[in-house]
Design an enzyme around this catalytic site. Sequence first.
Site: not given
Ligand code: NAI
Length: 723
Positions: A66, A141, A328, A406, A411, A433
């Site tokens: 449909a 459905e 991530m 974060e 960043k 996030s």
């Molecule tokens: P995570 O801690 O697992 O990974 C972060 C990675 O960044 C690590 O491998 C670290 O070695 C690397 N890192 C840190 N400083 C660095 C630098 N100066 N140069 C190069 N690499 C560097 O964190 P995750 O959970 O992956 O989060 C990453 C980002 O994604 C954050 O901003 C977080 O807020 C955001 N996010 C996280 C979610 C989650 O569920 N964990 C969901 C959506 C967004």
Amino acid sequence: MTQNIRYSVDADGIAILAIDVAGRPMNVLTPEFRADLAECIDKVVADSAVRGAVVCSAKSSFMAGADIKDMVGAFDRGITAREASGSSWELHKLFRRMETCGKPLAAAINGVALGGGLELALACHYRVIEDGAKAGVGLPEVTIGLLPGAGGTQRVPRLIGIPAALRLITEGKQLAPADALKQGLVHEVAPADQIVERARQWILKGGEGVQPWDKKGFKVPGGAGQTSPAVAQAFMAGTALTARATMRNYPAPVAILSCVYEGTQVPIEQGLRIESKYFGKLLSGVVARNLMRTLFVNKGLADKLMRRPAGPPKSQVRRLGILGAGMMGAGVAYVSARAGMDVVLLDSTLELAEKGKDYSRQLLAKDVSRGKRTQADADAVIARIKPTASYDDLAGADLVIEAVFENREIKADVTAKTEAVIPKNAVFASNTSTLPITGLAQASKRPAQFIGIHFFSPVDKMPLVEIILGKKTNEDTLARALDYVGQLRKTPIVVNDSRGFYTSRCFGTFVNEGIALLQEGVNPALVENGAKLAGMPVGPLAVSDEVSIDLSWKVMTQTEKDLGRRYDKPVSYDTVRKFVEELKRPGRRFGAGFYDYPQDGKKHLWPGLADVFPRAPQQPSADEVMKRLLYIQALETARCMEEGVVTTAAEADLGSILGWGFPAWTGGTLSYIDTVGVRNFVAECDRLAKRYGKRFKPSKWLRERAERNEPFHPAAGGDTKAA
Ligand code: NAI
């Protein structure tokens, strides 16, 4: 020849009805098609030179069923159950006329026969299906809140028995040709270019134009009703499983069970009447409308990138840079390489970057071991990911996504380092996030090319991507970000900058309210089960442990630092602080949170909760708990609309269901307000505010909306017009 069916008769006296519904890419059961089909069947019957007919498709697929876009507005148009039953009954009369016309009819199925398409084929006496990878049959459905209303609940059990029929209809899954043959839904599988010939041959060899259920002494295979133990068992188990899976929020699966149970104990004509009755109730009900509008029509529009500005030319990411190979970054690398992009995965050391790449290796190995992918294919995906610790490798990237810690300073640092090497026109995106995009863009020399691309965890499973516009983000950047999401085949929503954006902000209110209930002395099991009864996938305390209470605390302290006196502490503030700082129970990852996580057993609510939050003598009803948990999320969504954080009701709904698991039966947070009625919603919020706190207080904007009784979605499916 009619407008929708090409009718011809060959030299052997076999009529060919090639369906080609006018103006549609797929064949669908339009009213005009039905009329044409009736006319063709009359011709087949009236022409004594015709010995039988083959029903086939002149398009690349047999029939999709449909027209959902047509049905989605039925509720808004005020269709009654009786009217909806009537339209199903009209189709029953036509299909009955086909199967009792006295001449053999065979369906030749190319591509898919789904929903009404399969039901049309089931009204033929014989079915041949193409042996193609994309070919299949199914009755989906139930996934849009309906039941097969063109005979599916009656013909399928009469053909393959009740237990198999219940599985097919309540699960709504598509069967590949070989499975359809094994189950007995089709009679033959053949190469695509031979299906019409095989169907013809069946007629020429004397195929019988009588359905099994129209033969004297017919019995449902395996039995029907209570007399067959296997069948009785299937209904008992089916009822229990359905109740558990739907929490009684979805009427369709129960209606399907009822149709099959009641309808198979009576002759088919009566069974079809029963089916029409239940179909009418579902189509005129709000849950089907909610599911169809959000998860079919509006999701379809979002997937087609409805928010993409028309000006910028279509773009494609060939080379993607990812900063941070953590949870991530590793996930984004996997989905992007899988979609064919070359990925440069950067972390502070090569070892960490390799570790991020390992994630893809693991997921691909799983695919290979399950036969979902060849080793060569997996190797090709892996070869596209280059782990590195050197920024020079980012040269030539079309898009860079930052997913480092974060932390604003880190960043800013990686943004500057990256912009020094990537092409001038490349887009830079942050996966943050919580941190507002406009603030992060201050570290960029090209803020117009800076945007938020917010993925959800786990990236490979979560379908939503939230695109966040900074103050200076330009249209070209938005278009390119959306094109990238399109390459990944994920569903994008576009929101404006704000703390927590749209999804994290609204989801946060759910966790917050769960903790508020706990603080009031409500039994934690009631809090968790109340959420699940409402249809949330996980309770607020469990999900708080999963994302970690520690993270909530970090977000709260960061926000407090950023906003100072303007910070309006959430109701859960003290509890979150206490669990992290005093009780040292910061969440699942740390082995303790609102739950205990014993090494050798199942997780369970921490018994100590009763000491921290003494049980209130008066416990609320489950309905009150459910209401609080759903209302607070819907109310926050309304605030986001008011503030322009989210700008369309369609995106607000999609984000809530696909992003944080708001129950699909509601159609999403704003559809939920419309379902309750905006006036009732505001009145209830006033009551809740009086009783539980000002966080439930509706704004002047919402109150005025209630006074005008203005829903978020225009009635009569108005917001689906763009389709
Ligand atoms: P995570 O801690 O697992 O990974 C972060 C990675 O960044 C690590 O491998 C670290 O070695 C690397 N890192 C840190 N400083 C660095 C630098 N100066 N140069 C190069 N690499 C560097 O964190 P995750 O959970 O992956 O989060 C990453 C980002 O994604 C954050 O901003 C977080 O807020 C955001 N996010 C996280 C979610 C989650 O569920 N964990 C969901 C959506 C967004």
